[in-house]
Design a protein around this motif. Structure first.
Motif, PDB file in Angstrom:
ATOM      1  N   GLY A 193       0.802  -1.224   0.000  1.00  0.00           N
ATOM      2  CA  GLY A 193       0.000   0.000   0.000  1.00  0.00           C
ATOM      3  C   GLY A 193       0.830   1.266   0.000  1.00  0.00           C
ATOM      4  N   LEU A 194       2.125   1.152   0.281  1.00  0.00           N
ATOM      5  CA  LEU A 194       2.996   2.328   0.323  1.00  0.00           C
ATOM      6  C   LEU A 194       3.921   2.414  -0.881  1.00  0.00           C
ATOM      7  CD1 LEU A 194       4.027   2.367   4.102  1.00  0.00           C
ATOM      8  CD2 LEU A 194       2.346   3.805   2.968  1.00  0.00           C
ATOM      9  N   SER A 195       3.688   1.561  -1.879  1.00  0.00           N
ATOM     10  CA  SER A 195       4.613   1.529  -3.013  1.00  0.00           C
ATOM     11  C   SER A 195       4.660   2.856  -3.748  1.00  0.00           C
ATOM     12  CB  SER A 195       4.220   0.402  -3.970  1.00  0.00           C
ATOM     13  OG  SER A 195       2.891   0.580  -4.448  1.00  0.00           O
ATOM     14  N   GLU A 196       3.513   3.506  -3.926  1.00  0.00           N
ATOM     15  CA  GLU A 196       3.498   4.791  -4.628  1.00  0.00           C
ATOM     16  C   GLU A 196       4.272   5.847  -3.852  1.00  0.00           C
ATOM     17  OE1 GLU A 196       2.236   5.361  -7.588  1.00  0.00           O
ATOM     18  OE2 GLU A 196       1.468   3.328  -7.846  1.00  0.00           O
ATOM     19  N   GLN A 197       4.071   5.881  -2.524  1.00  0.00           N
ATOM     20  CA  GLN A 197       4.764   6.879  -1.713  1.00  0.00           C
ATOM     21  C   GLN A 197       6.267   6.635  -1.714  1.00  0.00           C
ATOM     22  OE1 GLN A 197       2.098   5.210  -0.966  1.00  0.00           O
ATOM     23  NE2 GLN A 197       0.493   6.599  -0.284  1.00  0.00           N
ATOM     24  N   ILE A 198       6.675   5.369  -1.614  1.00  0.00           N
ATOM     25  CA  ILE A 198       8.102   5.046  -1.663  1.00  0.00           C
ATOM     26  C   ILE A 198       8.671   5.407  -3.028  1.00  0.00           C
ATOM     27  CG2 ILE A 198       9.762   3.144  -1.599  1.00  0.00           C
ATOM     28  CD1 ILE A 198       7.958   1.805   0.474  1.00  0.00           C
ATOM     29  N   GLY A 199       7.867   5.192  -4.071  1.00  0.00           N
ATOM     30  CA  GLY A 199       8.297   5.559  -5.414  1.00  0.00           C
ATOM     31  C   GLY A 199       8.570   7.054  -5.541  1.00  0.00           C
ATOM     32  N   THR A 201      -2.843   5.413 -21.682  1.00  0.00           N
ATOM     33  CA  THR A 201      -2.326   6.497 -20.842  1.00  0.00           C
ATOM     34  C   THR A 201      -1.049   6.049 -20.154  1.00  0.00           C
ATOM     35  OG1 THR A 201      -3.694   5.778 -18.978  1.00  0.00           O
ATOM     36  CG2 THR A 201      -4.600   7.475 -20.426  1.00  0.00           C
ATOM     37  N   LYS A 202      -0.187   6.999 -19.901  1.00  0.00           N
ATOM     38  CA  LYS A 202       1.056   6.700 -19.195  1.00  0.00           C
ATOM     39  C   LYS A 202       0.796   6.742 -17.692  1.00  0.00           C
ATOM     40  CE  LYS A 202       2.977  10.073 -21.412  1.00  0.00           C
ATOM     41  NZ  LYS A 202       3.884  11.116 -21.914  1.00  0.00           N
ATOM     42  N   LEU A 203       1.381   5.785 -16.973  1.00  0.00           N
ATOM     43  CA  LEU A 203       1.325   5.828 -15.516  1.00  0.00           C
ATOM     44  C   LEU A 203       2.421   6.764 -15.027  1.00  0.00           C
ATOM     45  CD1 LEU A 203       0.734   2.066 -14.698  1.00  0.00           C
ATOM     46  CD2 LEU A 203      -0.942   3.898 -14.834  1.00  0.00           C
ATOM     47  N   HIS A 204       2.015   7.746 -14.242  1.00  0.00           N
ATOM     48  CA  HIS A 204       2.967   8.814 -13.902  1.00  0.00           C
ATOM     49  C   HIS A 204       3.545   8.705 -12.498  1.00  0.00           C
ATOM     50  CE1 HIS A 204       2.375  11.269 -17.509  1.00  0.00           C
ATOM     51  NE2 HIS A 204       1.097  10.952 -17.429  1.00  0.00           N
ATOM     52  N   ALA A 205       3.322   7.568 -11.842  1.00  0.00           N
ATOM     53  CA  ALA A 205       3.803   7.463 -10.471  1.00  0.00           C
ATOM     54  C   ALA A 205       5.299   7.736 -10.365  1.00  0.00           C
ATOM     55  CB  ALA A 205       3.496   6.076  -9.916  1.00  0.00           C
ATOM     56  N   PHE A 206       6.049   7.291 -11.371  1.00  0.00           N
ATOM     57  CA  PHE A 206       7.495   7.476 -11.328  1.00  0.00           C
ATOM     58  C   PHE A 206       7.958   8.525 -12.340  1.00  0.00           C
ATOM     59  CE2 PHE A 206       6.719   3.260  -9.670  1.00  0.00           C
ATOM     60  CZ  PHE A 206       7.418   3.326  -8.473  1.00  0.00           C
ATOM     61  N   LEU A 207       6.998   9.198 -12.970  1.00  0.00           N
ATOM     62  CA  LEU A 207       7.351  10.245 -13.934  1.00  0.00           C
ATOM     63  C   LEU A 207       7.064  11.633 -13.385  1.00  0.00           C
ATOM     64  CD1 LEU A 207       6.059   8.673 -17.262  1.00  0.00           C
ATOM     65  CD2 LEU A 207       8.342   8.562 -16.270  1.00  0.00           C
ATOM     66  N   ASP A 208       6.174  11.710 -12.426  1.00  0.00           N
ATOM     67  CA  ASP A 208       5.787  13.026 -11.904  1.00  0.00           C
ATOM     68  C   ASP A 208       6.424  13.257 -10.546  1.00  0.00           C
ATOM     69  OD1 ASP A 208       4.278  13.577 -14.080  1.00  0.00           O
ATOM     70  OD2 ASP A 208       2.379  12.952 -13.169  1.00  0.00           O
ATOM     71  N   ASN A 209       7.113  14.351 -10.393  1.00  0.00           N
ATOM     72  CA  ASN A 209       7.610  14.740  -9.073  1.00  0.00           C
ATOM     73  C   ASN A 209       6.478  15.381  -8.293  1.00  0.00           C
ATOM     74  OD1 ASN A 209      10.380  14.045  -9.335  1.00  0.00           O
ATOM     75  ND2 ASN A 209      10.606  15.738 -10.769  1.00  0.00           N
ATOM     76  N   PRO A 210       6.207  14.939  -7.054  1.00  0.00           N
ATOM     77  CA  PRO A 210       5.101  15.500  -6.295  1.00  0.00           C
ATOM     78  C   PRO A 210       5.389  16.958  -5.914  1.00  0.00           C
ATOM     79  CG  PRO A 210       6.409  14.047  -4.917  1.00  0.00           C
ATOM     80  CD  PRO A 210       6.949  13.921  -6.305  1.00  0.00           C
TER      81      PRO A 210
END
Length: 247
Positions: free
Chosen positions: A179-185, A238-247
């Motif tokens: 559940g924390l993979s996106e945040q760790i990413g 669509t592109k998944l942006h979890a690792f493309l977008d800086n928060p």
């Protein structure tokens, strides 16, 4: 399936190696029950009971070969028919609990559910409680004190698969943090993934899309109407942006 070994054949085979593995499984079940507070003799007797309960379920399961046959596993029936076939199973409670409604179902193994219905009708309540206690312990061993996790590893990883060494605790913890993979990413992106890298990866994705578009247009076996639909689907990716977008 209700069983805890990987396949029905683990229960049904009678060669010496299989019998030895079955005995090791019973010892594992007893160990888990002991860790939960049962004395050794009680745990051993309960482990035998649990094994016999699972053996009954294994007998009713399809073989791996039969499960690969869609003609055997595609059994369409009305929900009412399933309830009539298995009156001991409270299907309405189950479906309402998970929030679904259905008037028709595909039942993969009707004979298994018939057997399960008989299982519920004949298993003693105290035995069912013991069985469910073990299933709960086995399901949550990695969240219980380390002795439970070690016992589970010794049987499933070492005995069944030959894995000798358990991953370190930090690695096991990370494996359970889905559940924390996106945040760790995002933490990784902030540290190691520059805006320039994002631009390069985004361009690579669009280059791939353009190559697919050219190939679809050049296909000789696809009709023009189908090509239009294929290109619509391609443009809809669509592109998944979890690792493309800086928060």
């Amino acid at each position: 399936s209700g069983t805890s070994l990987p396949d029905r054949d683990y229960y049904l085979k009678t060669d010496s190696a299989s019998v030895e593995l079955q005995n090791k499984y019973k010892a594992f079940v007893a160990k888990m029950l002991e860790l939960a507070g049962a004395d050794a003799e009680t745990a051993k007797a309960q482990a035998e009971t649990i094994y016999q309960m699972e053996y009954r379920l294994a007998e009713a399961q399809m073989s791996r070969v039969d499960r690969r046959n869609p003609a055997l596993t595609y059994n369409k029936m009305a929900f009412a028919q399933l309830k009539e076939m298995t009156p001991a199973i409270q299907w309405d409670v189950h479906t309402q609990g998970i929030g679904i409604e259905a008037d028709t179902l595909i039942v993969g193994q009707p004979d298994f559910y018939k057997a399960l219905n008989g299982w519920y009708e004949t298993v003693a309540l105290e035995d069912l409680k013991t069985y469910m206690r073990f299933k709960a312990l086995n399901s949550y061993a990695d969240q219980l004190p380390s002795a439970f996790e070690q016992a589970q590893f010794d049987f499933y990883a070492t005995t069944l698969r030959g894995t000798k060494k358990m991953k370190p605790r930090w690695r096991r913890t990370l494996d359970n943090m889905g559940g924390l993979s996106e945040q760790i990413g995002h933490l990784f992106v902030n540290e190691h993934f520059s805006p320039e890298s994002k631009t390069r990866v985004s361009q690579m994705v669009e280059d791939l899309r353009a190559a697919y578009r050219d190939r679809i247009k050049g296909l000789t076996w696809m009709s023009e109407e189908t090509k239009v639909k294929a290109l619509e689907k391609l443009d809809g990716f669509t592109k998944l942006h979890a690792f493309l977008d800086n928060p």
